[in-house]
Design a protein around this motif. Sequence first.
Motif, PDB file in Angstrom:
ATOM      1  N   ILE A  17       0.846  -1.208   0.000  1.00 19.14           N
ATOM      2  CA  ILE A  17       0.000   0.000   0.000  1.00 19.14           C
ATOM      3  C   ILE A  17       0.871   1.243   0.000  1.00 19.14           C
ATOM      4  O   ILE A  17       0.609   2.211  -0.727  1.00 19.14           O
ATOM      5  N   LEU A  18       1.936   1.239   0.813  1.00 19.15           N
ATOM      6  CA  LEU A  18       2.851   2.385   0.828  1.00 19.15           C
ATOM      7  C   LEU A  18       3.485   2.590  -0.539  1.00 19.15           C
ATOM      8  O   LEU A  18       3.621   3.726  -1.016  1.00 19.15           O
TER       9      LEU A  18
ATOM     10  N   GLU B 213       2.263   1.661  -3.495  1.00 23.63           N
ATOM     11  CA  GLU B 213       1.250   2.107  -4.457  1.00 23.63           C
ATOM     12  C   GLU B 213       0.893   3.579  -4.283  1.00 23.63           C
ATOM     13  O   GLU B 213       0.553   4.251  -5.246  1.00 23.63           O
ATOM     14  N   THR B 214       0.958   4.075  -3.059  1.00 20.37           N
ATOM     15  CA  THR B 214       0.609   5.476  -2.822  1.00 20.37           C
ATOM     16  C   THR B 214       1.777   6.420  -3.091  1.00 20.37           C
ATOM     17  O   THR B 214       1.643   7.625  -2.924  1.00 20.37           O
ATOM     18  N   GLY B 215       2.936   5.861  -3.475  1.00 15.86           N
ATOM     19  CA  GLY B 215       4.063   6.698  -3.841  1.00 15.86           C
ATOM     20  C   GLY B 215       5.024   6.992  -2.709  1.00 15.86           C
ATOM     21  O   GLY B 215       5.911   7.828  -2.861  1.00 15.86           O
TER      22      GLY B 215
END
Length: 180
Positions: free
Chosen positions: A30-31, A33-35
């Motif tokens: 998730i980290l 994917e969020t950049g």
Amino acid sequence: MADSQSHTATSNDSQEGNSMPKDAQTIAAILKETGVANYEPRVINHLLEFSYRYITDILEDAKLYSNHAGNSVISKEDIKLAIQTKLNHSFTTPPPKDFLVDLARQKNTTTLPTLKNYTGARLPPDRYCLTSVNYRLKDQSSMHKKPYWQSASEAASFRNAAGKQSTVGVKRKWRDDEEY
């Protein structure tokens, strides 16, 4: 210090991921994917702890709602109700931007009081400061008297070379001193 301990998402993460629990791998994904590329490894632990605590609280509340309704199984509606009550009580939504702008404009219309022109540091009154004088110089006339803490032989030793007693001295204030 944070830079030396920061984590950079690279292709080696897949090899590191095998040693991490599945939930930690999910948080890392998730980290990524969020950049978020640089983060400390503790961030994953904090996010895992937060998510576990949040999910546990939601499920406990849903179980209470289900028991209150007389059901032995937690339903989808119980979970929705638990999430909604958690959102209403734990997380607050910020006020609208227009409201904040109007409030700031209203507060900024009042003028600030003018500062008085002081030189040096602004200190409270002397009685509240440790900078006040805690001694006083003895008078010339009282210097010729023998202090109460000196014997006659000690008083003679304080005479200068001309045989006169010294005329300059400092006397501190004592509780039992009668001259104060």
